[in-house]
Design a protein around this motif. Structure first.
Motif, mmCIF file in Angstrom:
data_model
loop_
_atom_site.group_PDB
_atom_site.id
_atom_site.type_symbol
_atom_site.label_atom_id
_atom_site.label_comp_id
_atom_site.label_asym_id
_atom_site.label_seq_id
_atom_site.Cartn_x
_atom_site.Cartn_y
_atom_site.Cartn_z
ATOM 1 N N ASN A 274 39.181 31.858 35.136
ATOM 2 C CA ASN A 274 37.966 32.373 35.760
ATOM 3 C C ASN A 274 37.745 31.739 37.137
ATOM 4 O O ASN A 274 37.329 32.415 38.095
ATOM 5 N N LYS A 275 38.066 30.448 37.260
ATOM 6 C CA LYS A 275 37.935 29.772 38.544
ATOM 7 C C LYS A 275 38.952 30.312 39.545
ATOM 8 O O LYS A 275 38.660 30.437 40.743
ATOM 9 N N ILE A 276 40.149 30.631 39.063
ATOM 10 C CA ILE A 276 41.165 31.244 39.927
ATOM 11 C C ILE A 276 40.622 32.542 40.513
ATOM 12 O O ILE A 276 40.780 32.827 41.711
ATOM 13 N N LEU A 277 39.966 33.342 39.701
ATOM 14 C CA LEU A 277 39.477 34.650 40.128
ATOM 15 C C LEU A 277 38.272 34.567 41.058
ATOM 16 O O LEU A 277 38.047 35.468 41.868
ATOM 17 N N LYS A 278 37.512 33.470 40.961
ATOM 18 C CA LYS A 278 36.267 33.384 41.720
ATOM 19 C C LYS A 278 36.271 32.324 42.823
ATOM 20 O O LYS A 278 35.600 32.497 43.850
ATOM 21 N N ASP A 279 37.009 31.232 42.620
ATOM 22 C CA ASP A 279 36.922 30.118 43.577
ATOM 23 C C ASP A 279 38.241 29.360 43.636
ATOM 24 O O ASP A 279 38.279 28.148 43.501
ATOM 25 N N GLN A 280 39.332 30.073 43.868
ATOM 26 C CA GLN A 280 40.651 29.452 43.865
ATOM 27 C C GLN A 280 40.810 28.409 44.963
ATOM 28 O O GLN A 280 41.563 27.448 44.821
ATOM 29 N N GLY A 281 40.094 28.582 46.064
ATOM 30 C CA GLY A 281 40.197 27.664 47.187
ATOM 31 C C GLY A 281 39.803 26.241 46.848
ATOM 32 O O GLY A 281 40.190 25.294 47.551
ATOM 33 N N SER A 282 39.043 26.059 45.768
ATOM 34 C CA SER A 282 38.599 24.713 45.388
ATOM 35 C C SER A 282 39.546 24.038 44.396
ATOM 36 O O SER A 282 39.332 22.888 44.022
#
Length: 330
Positions: A274-282
């Motif tokens: 889910n983090k990959i899909l929404k906030d991968q830059g972090s």
């Protein structure tokens, strides 16, 4: 949902001291050890129905594990495509043929001992080349063999003038694939020391590099095909998202204790995706991802060159055990 592509680490110990590798630099924060053969076999039994491909390799030298050939054969007998990567020092030709591995990739650091050992510190070019030639000759005795032989050349600043020599040599000795491997570095200091002058071998952004920043030419933008199809499993069963996490910062669970399905579909894995899909830059491990693309599921042995049970002898086993223990204790 289950991954169709698995990478399992036989060991995170290595005889080489490659200066860009966490194992080679002795900066591995997780404990060194060996994959338990019996645990591995039980795991393969469980995952064989859903596993297409297996990479038996990660942060160590595969053939420091004395059961490497038997572990490969165990997966092959369950119709899993298996490949591995090696520095070549401990490869046994008869063992490779017996294992029925689909692809073995030798990785060289140069075409002279001087250039090879500049990066492959503590290894021998002559030994790796000899092992490679022995395997080629052994395969000729077994025309029915599935073994595909690849040799890679890790191109760096100190050896880039040897690329053409490497390609000519690889074609002449009879390997199936010769691969020019673009180098990976972890920081700007390593970049200045090892990246080739010829920037066609870079996957790093040249403009950002001139500003003093190490950044891939193409940064993933909230997408990663690998996390939906594959899983990296360390020697002790801890699963991490991919090969960009050598120190195990993002452990999703332990597949030997919890099972593959439970880990791959568990809370930590779902949250990571889910983090990959929404906030991968972090996500730290995505920052220097070289973006190899999706794993290839259809495997065919190339027709042309393109850019009996075996047991290790007691003497060989004793020597490998000794070196492996030294590497684990280092």
């Amino acid at each position: 949902m289950s991954p169709v592509y698995l990478s399992i680490e036989p060991t995170n110990a290595c005889n080489a001291k490659c200066p860009v590798c966490e194992t080679g630099k002795n900066e591995m924060s997780r404990r060194k050890g060996m994959l338990d053969k019996d645990v591995y076999e039980r795991f393969i039994d469980q995952v064989a129905p859903t596993t297409n491909s297996l990479l038996l390799y990660f942060m160590g030298e595969t053939f420091l594990h004395k059961h490497a050939y038997d572990m490969i054969r165990y997966a092959r007998d369950r119709d899993i495509y298996v490949e591995t990567c090696t520095n070549g020092d401990f490869v046994d030709a008869k063992g490779v043929i017996y294992s029925d591995i689909n692809k073995i990739s030798f990785q060289l650091g140069g075409m002279t001992e001087e250039t090879h050992q500049r990066y492959r510190v503590g290894t021998s070019l002559a030994a790796a080349q000899q092992k490679l030639l022995e395997l080629i000759e052994e395969r000729k005795k077994h025309p029915e063999s599935n073994v595909q032989i690849e040799v890679g050349f890790i191109v760096m600043r100190h050896n880039e003038h040897e690329v053409d020599e490497f390609l000519d040599w690889a074609k002449n000795i009879g390997v199936d694939i010769a691969n020019i491997v673009d180098p990976c570095v972890r920081n700007m200091l390593e970049a200045y020391a090892y990246l080739p002058k010829n920037r066609k071998y870079w996957f790093y952004d040249e403009v950002e590099f001139e500003k003093g920043t190490l950044k891939p030419k193409v940064l993933p933008d909230n997408e990663c095909g690998w996390i939906w199809n594959s899983l990296q499993i360390n020697w002790n069963g801890d699963a991490v998202p991919c090969c960009r996490d050598p120190n195990g910062k993002h452990i999703l669970g332990n597949v030997f204790e919890e099972g593959l399905h439970a880990v791959f579909n568990g809370k930590r894995a779902r949250e990571f995706r889910n983090k990959i899909l929404k906030d991968q830059g972090s996500i730290d491990i995505c920052q220097l991802c070289s973006g190899y693309g999706l794993p290839t599921m259809q495997k065919e042995k190339p027709v042309n060159f393109s850019v009996v049970h075996h047991t290790t002898s007691p003497e060989q086993a004793e020597n490998i055990d000794r070196i492996a223990q030294q590497a684990i204790q280092r």
